[in-house]
Design a protein around this motif. Sequence first.
Motif, mmCIF file in Angstrom:
data_model
loop_
_atom_site.group_PDB
_atom_site.id
_atom_site.type_symbol
_atom_site.label_atom_id
_atom_site.label_comp_id
_atom_site.label_asym_id
_atom_site.label_seq_id
_atom_site.Cartn_x
_atom_site.Cartn_y
_atom_site.Cartn_z
ATOM 1 N N ASP A 190 -5.944 -2.581 0.865
ATOM 2 C CA ASP A 190 -5.335 -3.553 -0.055
ATOM 3 C C ASP A 190 -5.280 -4.949 0.570
ATOM 4 O O ASP A 190 -5.463 -5.960 -0.125
ATOM 5 N N GLU B 62 -2.866 0.532 2.813
ATOM 6 C CA GLU B 62 -2.374 -0.832 3.023
ATOM 7 C C GLU B 62 -3.460 -1.721 3.614
ATOM 8 O O GLU B 62 -3.574 -2.910 3.256
ATOM 9 N N ASN C 79 -0.576 0.366 10.169
ATOM 10 C CA ASN C 79 -0.351 0.419 8.729
ATOM 11 C C ASN C 79 -1.127 1.593 8.151
ATOM 12 O O ASN C 79 -1.993 2.165 8.810
#
Length: 587
Positions: free
Chosen positions: A181, A178, A174
């Motif tokens: 988050d 990402e 990823n």
Amino acid sequence: MKVTIIFITGILSLLSYSCNKLDLPPMNIIQDKDVFSTESGITAYLSRLYYDLPIENFSATKDGFRRLSWPTSGNCSGEMLIVQNDMLYDSPSGDWFQNWNYGAVRNVNYFIGEFPKYKNNYTQAQADQWLGEAYFIRGYYYFAMVKRYGGVPIIKTPQYYPQQSLEELKVPRNTEKEVYDFIIEDLDQAIKLLPEKSIAKGRVNRYVAYALKSRACLYAGSIAQYGAMQLNNILGIPKEQAEIYFKASYESAKALENSYSLYRKFPDKFENYWNLFLDENSPETIFAEYFIYPEKTHSFDLHNIPYQMRGAPGYSSRLNPTLDLVEMFDDINGNSGTLDIGPENDPKRFSNTMDVFVNVEPRLRGSVILPGDIFKGEAIEIQKGLYTSFPSGELKTSADFNALYNGKNIIGKSGMGHPETTITGFLVRKYQNPKMERSQVLGSRSTQAWIDMRYAEVLLNRAEAAFQIGLIDDALKCINEIRDRAGAKLYTKDQLTEKSIQKERRMELAFENHSYWDLRRWRIADKEINNRQYKALSPYYIFNEKKFIFKKEYVGGKYTFYPKVNYAKIPEGEIAKNENLQQNPGY
């Protein structure tokens, strides 16, 4: 279904874990009902998850966790060097401080997925507590990976082979954004579920999750602010996102302001600062790893005790603070910390080695044992040699503590010159136990707790984030609260800059395994470290004058730090198992 701790790293191999140090049979032969239907089973499972937290404590080294106490990341940031017979440490290859730890991720994913099926056996408070701990732990695992590698595969549920095909198991990376988050999402879940107070010593609560969120968001903001997008945007965070993360860091740090405070138990600021790291009832400690003899110990005192006090032969003085770090600290009047020892050809004379440090900041003395300072009731004698006269006399040096010149020791009781003494002229005081008897200064006998998160770090997070989003008054307030406790002169508003905030962080958190990662996230590690040789302060005695002089001398080799090392090298074995993993640039 059985609880199994076989894990496929996103990838192809099967890795088996044992239940290391848990009072429970191996989990891979225990049914879910035996684990999740009893409080003792859940406690044991969570103990495994806590055990796998990659806390960079006394025993975390470049080679992994739970090892000997050197070299730490401080050896790679210029904070300290290690005794010469242990060589100089740097990392041009980017393969140090590895933590590609999806085995631990699988275990926590299994808990998050399976425990809710049994939650009706418990009170809502119990279920929330345990799930909150699991979300925090998963966020911690992923933060440890993202700060090393950038974007890594996000895996939220356990993988199973052969139920899933090999292609399904080859999870790609990823993006770095990402992953950050996802960490924030997990920590928000933990904050929602956890109580305000820990249910037991060493267990997390809501504010521990806030503290980690503050740290993680600060890192994310820094990556956006100072980093660059690379590797098809797998690495980096868009610059316009920086303010979002800095605001989140600031708000998370502010959430702790009524629940924790700086340690101020002793009126003497030097005594207060070093006691902070030994008092397990400190109001500043947010999250710590605890030790108890003989079940769980470390060897920090053995490795760092001054030579004249060592309890076991072959060990002492391993971690040596550099003169560069010492001179980073301003004096108590706000003047430069550069030591005034006079010109090389006509150095100043001092009656005692501590005379050159007369105005040093108390926080520095609380962190570093200076030549001639008192530790365990004794003056720590650090002397590199003896001049019969200066400058025309003979210089006497030795590796023998018993060597004399006309009845006067050539080197001090704690060196310099012997291979098990300081090479920089300084020793680490922070975390050393001054009450430990010499006979107990042995391997695996130390039990002082490692403070993984403390309120001073949260204030530094808040100050840095506040400065970045324009809340200058609040940033100044936080920095000056720390400086006041440290015994440093308070900053004025015009003295508060990005550089002074970074400097404050490096001073306050010295030897706590933050600086290496901070230099990387600020993207200044290569400027600070690469091709740099660090300095020592060497005291010499002038026999005919009965005075000391000092020399600033380069010691060790030159460090190497390439910008590519801002992202660590993904282990080659993981790349070989999963062709969907892209290696970081430069490797």
